[in-house]
Motif scaffolding. Structure first.
Motif, PDB file in Angstrom:
ATOM      1  N   LEU A  46       0.837  -1.200   0.000  1.00 53.30           N
ATOM      2  CA  LEU A  46       0.000   0.000   0.000  1.00 53.30           C
ATOM      3  C   LEU A  46       0.869   1.247   0.000  1.00 53.30           C
ATOM      4  O   LEU A  46       0.682   2.158   0.821  1.00 53.30           O
ATOM      5  CB  LEU A  46      -0.943   0.005   1.204  1.00 53.30           C
ATOM      6  CG  LEU A  46      -1.890  -1.197   1.316  1.00 53.30           C
ATOM      7  CD1 LEU A  46      -2.677  -1.119   2.622  1.00 53.30           C
ATOM      8  CD2 LEU A  46      -2.826  -1.280   0.133  1.00 53.30           C
ATOM      9  N   PRO A  47       1.835   1.356  -0.916  1.00 52.21           N
ATOM     10  CA  PRO A  47       2.835   2.426  -0.839  1.00 52.21           C
ATOM     11  C   PRO A  47       2.295   3.828  -1.056  1.00 52.21           C
ATOM     12  O   PRO A  47       2.931   4.789  -0.641  1.00 52.21           O
ATOM     13  CB  PRO A  47       3.829   2.047  -1.955  1.00 52.21           C
ATOM     14  CG  PRO A  47       3.032   1.208  -2.899  1.00 52.21           C
ATOM     15  CD  PRO A  47       2.070   0.450  -2.058  1.00 52.21           C
ATOM     16  N   ALA A  48       1.147   3.989  -1.695  1.00 56.03           N
ATOM     17  CA  ALA A  48       0.597   5.319  -1.934  1.00 56.03           C
ATOM     18  C   ALA A  48      -0.492   5.666  -0.927  1.00 56.03           C
ATOM     19  O   ALA A  48      -1.227   6.636  -1.104  1.00 56.03           O
ATOM     20  CB  ALA A  48       0.041   5.414  -3.361  1.00 56.03           C
ATOM     21  N   ASN A  49      -0.589   4.902   0.152  1.00 58.65           N
ATOM     22  CA  ASN A  49      -1.675   5.027   1.114  1.00 58.65           C
ATOM     23  C   ASN A  49      -1.110   5.378   2.488  1.00 58.65           C
ATOM     24  O   ASN A  49       0.002   4.974   2.821  1.00 58.65           O
ATOM     25  CB  ASN A  49      -2.421   3.680   1.167  1.00 58.65           C
ATOM     26  CG  ASN A  49      -3.685   3.733   1.977  1.00 58.65           C
ATOM     27  OD1 ASN A  49      -3.645   3.834   3.189  1.00 58.65           O
ATOM     28  ND2 ASN A  49      -4.819   3.640   1.308  1.00 58.65           N
ATOM     29  N   PRO A  50      -1.860   6.122   3.321  1.00 59.87           N
ATOM     30  CA  PRO A  50      -1.375   6.395   4.680  1.00 59.87           C
ATOM     31  C   PRO A  50      -1.122   5.133   5.488  1.00 59.87           C
ATOM     32  O   PRO A  50      -0.377   5.143   6.469  1.00 59.87           O
ATOM     33  CB  PRO A  50      -2.505   7.222   5.297  1.00 59.87           C
ATOM     34  CG  PRO A  50      -3.181   7.868   4.140  1.00 59.87           C
ATOM     35  CD  PRO A  50      -3.108   6.863   3.021  1.00 59.87           C
ATOM     36  N   SER A  51      -1.745   4.011   5.086  1.00 55.09           N
ATOM     37  CA  SER A  51      -1.546   2.740   5.780  1.00 55.09           C
ATOM     38  C   SER A  51      -0.329   1.980   5.267  1.00 55.09           C
ATOM     39  O   SER A  51      -0.156   0.814   5.584  1.00 55.09           O
ATOM     40  CB  SER A  51      -2.795   1.858   5.624  1.00 55.09           C
ATOM     41  OG  SER A  51      -3.915   2.482   6.180  1.00 55.09           O
ATOM     42  N   ARG A  52       0.513   2.627   4.490  1.00 58.19           N
ATOM     43  CA  ARG A  52       1.711   2.004   3.925  1.00 58.19           C
ATOM     44  C   ARG A  52       2.506   1.298   5.016  1.00 58.19           C
ATOM     45  O   ARG A  52       2.662   1.802   6.122  1.00 58.19           O
ATOM     46  CB  ARG A  52       2.578   3.086   3.288  1.00 58.19           C
ATOM     47  CG  ARG A  52       3.912   2.623   2.748  1.00 58.19           C
ATOM     48  CD  ARG A  52       4.666   3.838   2.222  1.00 58.19           C
ATOM     49  NE  ARG A  52       5.932   3.489   1.622  1.00 58.19           N
ATOM     50  CZ  ARG A  52       7.078   3.373   2.296  1.00 58.19           C
ATOM     51  NH1 ARG A  52       7.092   3.591   3.597  1.00 58.19           N
ATOM     52  NH2 ARG A  52       8.187   3.063   1.679  1.00 58.19           N
ATOM     53  N   ARG A  53       3.029   0.124   4.667  1.00 56.93           N
ATOM     54  CA  ARG A  53       3.748  -0.675   5.658  1.00 56.93           C
ATOM     55  C   ARG A  53       4.940  -1.333   4.992  1.00 56.93           C
ATOM     56  O   ARG A  53       4.833  -1.899   3.913  1.00 56.93           O
ATOM     57  CB  ARG A  53       2.823  -1.738   6.248  1.00 56.93           C
ATOM     58  CG  ARG A  53       3.388  -2.477   7.421  1.00 56.93           C
ATOM     59  CD  ARG A  53       2.282  -3.233   8.131  1.00 56.93           C
ATOM     60  NE  ARG A  53       1.696  -4.244   7.282  1.00 56.93           N
ATOM     61  CZ  ARG A  53       2.128  -5.514   7.240  1.00 56.93           C
ATOM     62  NH1 ARG A  53       3.148  -5.873   7.997  1.00 56.93           N
ATOM     63  NH2 ARG A  53       1.554  -6.401   6.469  1.00 56.93           N
ATOM     64  N   THR A  54       6.099  -1.267   5.632  1.00 55.34           N
ATOM     65  CA  THR A  54       7.279  -1.960   5.148  1.00 55.34           C
ATOM     66  C   THR A  54       7.228  -3.392   5.658  1.00 55.34           C
ATOM     67  O   THR A  54       7.262  -3.627   6.865  1.00 55.34           O
ATOM     68  CB  THR A  54       8.568  -1.273   5.624  1.00 55.34           C
ATOM     69  OG1 THR A  54       8.609   0.050   5.119  1.00 55.34           O
ATOM     70  CG2 THR A  54       9.795  -2.032   5.121  1.00 55.34           C
TER      71      THR A  54
END
Length: 281
Positions: A46-54
């Motif tokens: 979800l790289p373009a989302n505030p929920s992005r996670r590595t």
């Protein structure tokens, strides 16, 4: 059909294994480092989302690059996520790259030893599931064989991630990592980032990371989710009466103004050392 490269073959073999997202990301990143002549790798979802996670980063430099891009909202990962096409920067010292992402390029040069960055979107059809980020400590392009192998890795990794996220009753399990594996980040150091889980593990005089359990656990916490950021976004949106996208933008702006990492600002918010007000613009 072209013959699969060595890295693609490694990833394709994972279809028979029962892996969670973190374990899959770890194996993909390690295959890239072993077979594609890169020094480090990371995968975010979800790289373009505030929920992005590595999901995984092979070392402290890869983790620092992920944090910088999420903090500044610019760089190869962000562009690959929004454009849906690979972004290859074979030499960060080129003037064109500094004008493309002036703040990001300057921060990378100051904080990390990376000289080349590459980002491939992991997509299936029009859906971008995540991004595979790679870096090298020297400038240079991929050979034609390496490039075809890398495209194969991205395609197969995207398919496996999609299967994990859509299978009935799927649940992410805690990843078990053998001793000495990449969770604690044993790669090149990051200048100016300390050893409390916010980037580079503290280095001994010989340049090797400190192995203490506390720092291992701290880096693991940062690698898997950064829950403080999501919690802080919720607190800021309540403080200001705004939506999550704007709350994240306000936090990024404050991090930039203070010349700090977003994760550090988030921790201040969560621990109530920092309260956002309308005057903080």
């Amino acid at each position: 059909m072209a013959e699969r490269g060595a890295a693609t073959k490694q990833i394709a073999a994972l279809i028979a294994e029962d892996l969670d997202e973190e374990a899959l990301a770890r194996k993909v990143c390690q295959a890239c480092v072993e077979e594609l002549d890169v020094d480090g790798a990371a995968i975010s979802v979800l790289p373009a989302n505030p929920s992005r996670r590595t999901l995984w980063a092979t070392d402290a430099t890869a983790l620092a690059l992920e944090d910088l891009q999420f903090t500044l909202n610019e760089g190869v990962c962000v562009e690959a996520a929004t454009s849906g096409v690979p972004v290859l920067v074979s030499d960060l010292a080129r003037t064109s790259e500094h004008s493309r992402w002036p703040v990001f390029a300057a921060e990378v040069a100051e904080r990390t030893p990376a000289k080349a960055l590459y980002a491939l979107p992991l997509h299936w059809g029009a859906l971008t599931i995540g991004v595979l980020d790679l870096y090298r400590l020297r400038a240079g392009e991929f050979t034609a064989v390496q490039w075809q192998d890398l495209l194969g890795v991205a395609e197969v990794a995207a398919l496996l991630l999609l299967q994990l996220r859509t299978r009935p009753g799927s649940a992410r399990r805690a990843t078990e990592v053998p001793d000495g594996e990449a969770r604690r980040g044993t790669g090149p150091g990051v200048a100016g980032v300390d050893g409390d889980g916010r980037g580079n593990p503290e280095l001994h005089d010989d340049g090797h990371p400190d192995d203490t359990e506390g720092r291992d656990a701290a880096l693991s916490d940062v690698l898997f989710g950064r829950p403080e950021i999501h919690q802080a976004v919720g607190m800021v949106l309540v403080q200001l009466g705004i939506g999550p996208e704007e709350a994240l933008a306000r936090m990024r702006a404050w991090a930039f103004f203070e010349q700090r990492m977003l994760i550090d600002v988030a921790r201040d918010v969560v621990e109530r050392r920092l309260v956002f007000t309308e005057e903080m613009r």
